[in-house]
Design an enzyme around this catalytic site. Structure first.
Site, PDB file in Angstrom:
ATOM      1  N   ASP A  39     115.857  65.384  71.136  1.00 24.83           N
ATOM      2  CA  ASP A  39     114.396  65.442  71.024  1.00 24.83           C
ATOM      3  C   ASP A  39     113.870  66.838  71.315  1.00 24.83           C
ATOM      4  O   ASP A  39     113.899  67.278  72.469  1.00 24.83           O
ATOM      5  CB  ASP A  39     113.754  64.448  72.004  1.00 24.83           C
ATOM      6  N   GLY A 149     106.730  61.838  72.698  1.00 22.80           N
ATOM      7  CA  GLY A 149     106.438  62.752  73.798  1.00 22.80           C
ATOM      8  C   GLY A 149     107.195  62.486  75.072  1.00 22.80           C
ATOM      9  O   GLY A 149     107.519  63.418  75.813  1.00 22.80           O
ATOM     10  N   ASP A 182     112.872  54.537  67.010  1.00 19.91           N
ATOM     11  CA  ASP A 182     112.915  55.399  68.190  1.00 19.91           C
ATOM     12  C   ASP A 182     111.818  55.075  69.192  1.00 19.91           C
ATOM     13  O   ASP A 182     110.641  55.195  68.885  1.00 19.91           O
ATOM     14  CB  ASP A 182     112.756  56.862  67.719  1.00 19.91           C
ATOM     15  N   GLY A 183     112.243  54.687  70.418  1.00 19.25           N
ATOM     16  CA  GLY A 183     111.279  54.490  71.491  1.00 19.25           C
ATOM     17  C   GLY A 183     111.306  53.079  72.056  1.00 19.25           C
ATOM     18  O   GLY A 183     110.996  52.100  71.380  1.00 19.25           O
ATOM     19  N   GLY A 184     111.747  52.965  73.316  1.00 16.41           N
ATOM     20  CA  GLY A 184     111.760  51.657  73.972  1.00 16.41           C
ATOM     21  C   GLY A 184     112.791  50.690  73.419  1.00 16.41           C
ATOM     22  O   GLY A 184     112.656  49.475  73.583  1.00 16.41           O
ATOM     23  N   GLY A 204     117.494  55.624  74.614  1.00 19.11           N
ATOM     24  CA  GLY A 204     117.422  56.718  75.568  1.00 19.11           C
ATOM     25  C   GLY A 204     117.579  56.271  77.003  1.00 19.11           C
ATOM     26  O   GLY A 204     118.699  56.050  77.493  1.00 19.11           O
ATOM     27  N   SER A 205     116.448  56.083  77.698  1.00 18.09           N
ATOM     28  CA  SER A 205     116.471  55.836  79.144  1.00 18.09           C
ATOM     29  C   SER A 205     117.330  54.635  79.525  1.00 18.09           C
ATOM     30  O   SER A 205     117.915  54.619  80.610  1.00 18.09           O
ATOM     31  CB  SER A 205     115.038  55.650  79.660  1.00 18.09           C
TER      32      SER A 205
HETATM   33  C1  DX5 Z   1     110.232  60.012  72.518  1.00 16.97           C
HETATM   34  C2  DX5 Z   1     111.562  60.377  71.901  1.00 16.97           C
HETATM   35  C3  DX5 Z   1     112.608  59.297  72.028  1.00 16.97           C
HETATM   36  C4  DX5 Z   1     112.932  58.908  73.465  1.00 16.97           C
HETATM   37  C5  DX5 Z   1     113.647  57.579  73.473  1.00 16.97           C
HETATM   38  O1  DX5 Z   1     109.242  60.846  72.025  1.00 16.97           O
HETATM   39  O2  DX5 Z   1     111.416  60.713  70.549  1.00 16.97           O
HETATM   40  O3  DX5 Z   1     113.791  59.683  71.349  1.00 16.97           O
HETATM   41  O4  DX5 Z   1     113.714  59.856  74.071  1.00 16.97           O
HETATM   42  O5  DX5 Z   1     113.856  57.180  74.784  1.00 16.97           O
HETATM   43  P1  DX5 Z   1     113.576  55.689  75.285  1.00 16.97           P
HETATM   44  O6  DX5 Z   1     114.691  54.866  74.693  1.00 16.97           O
HETATM   45  O7  DX5 Z   1     113.675  55.792  76.768  1.00 16.97           O
HETATM   46  O8  DX5 Z   1     112.233  55.274  74.802  1.00 16.97           O
HETATM   47 ZN    ZN Z   2     113.320  60.929  69.461  1.00 14.35          ZN
END
Ligand code: DX5
Ligand code: ZN
Length: 237
Positions: A39, A149, A182-184, A204-205
């Protein structure tokens, strides 16, 4: 049941320890992630700053895993050659940037000229149809299921139908591209994104939770998204 391509996991390292990149990369390799998601944020297109092409090149030196660069910057065309030079497999930028359509077309052509894959990302409030002018040139569409973000945000279920819309758009297009979300995305939301036909889950997290086994999370996301995908392919959604 029809033969369904396995759902892939692209690990986002946004919430990882940047002080130990080598350890982070090896942890994702051992966890069974298929790709790495990088990212890039400029503090302008989004209210956060992460890293630039030099760190992408550092990841290139650290691993043979496919690298997916996600540009959340206001002027992707201006910097595209520097990210191309870092040798990722794919580069995706946002369709919402203010750079004109011609510069977007130029950036996509430059990515392809280097033999890399090009993608466009759509934020939650942007209709998937916004990428239609470039659909024959896209190797992927990235559906944002959070506002770009930050990592660690909650998945927005109202964005899930856009996955099926992106699939339909790509199905009739020239390059047979894939849909990334992408995201959550994690083991709690994986079946839902699978049910809309996802190809690649960006996680991600959920992979950097203290005391939680990342390989178990990767396995669960693949299994559950795969189950959802089978239902989608069988038209049982
Ligand atoms: C957020 C990023 C994502 C993020 C995903 O703007 O583009 O790639 O890192 O992380 P999680 O899975 O924690 O939402
Ligand atoms: Zn991303």
């Amino acid at each position: 049941m029809t033969d369904v391509e396995p759902v892939l996991v692209s690990a986002s390292i946004l919430n990882a320890d940047f002080g130990r990149l080598d350890r982070v990369v090896h942890k994702m390799e051992r966890a069974g992630a298929d790709r790495l998601h990088l990212d890039v944020m400029d503090g302008h297109f989004v209210d956060n700053i992460t890293f630039g092409p030099d760190l992408v090149a550092a990841f290139r030196r650290l691993t043979d895993m496919p690298l997916d660069v996600h540009l959340m910057i206001s002027e992707p065309a201006r910097y595209i050659d520097r990210f191309i030079a870092a040798e990722p497999q794919t580069i995706t930028f946002h369709v919402e940037t203010d750079e004109g359509d011609e510069r977007k077309t130029h950036a996509i052509a430059a990515i392809h000229a280097a033999g890399q894959g090009a993608g466009l990302a759509v934020s939650p409030d942007t209709p998937v149809d916004a990428v239609r002018p470039w659909v024959d040139e896209l190797d992927l569409i990235m559906v944002m299921s959070v506002y770009p973000g930050w990592g660690g945000q909650g998945f927005m279920p109202e964005t899930a139908p856009k996955i099926a819309q992106a699939r339909a758009l790509l199905a009739g297009a020239g390059r047979g591209g894939l849909v990334h979300v992408d995201g959550g995305v994690n083991s709690k939301t994986a079946e839902l994104v699978g049910a809309y036909g996802i190809d690649v889950c960006i996680v991600g997290s959920a992979l950097f939770q203290r005391g939680r086994d990342a390989s178990l999370e990767v396995e669960l996301v693949k299994q559950l998204a795969g189950r959802g995908r089978e239902a989608f392919s069988a038209g049982i959604r």
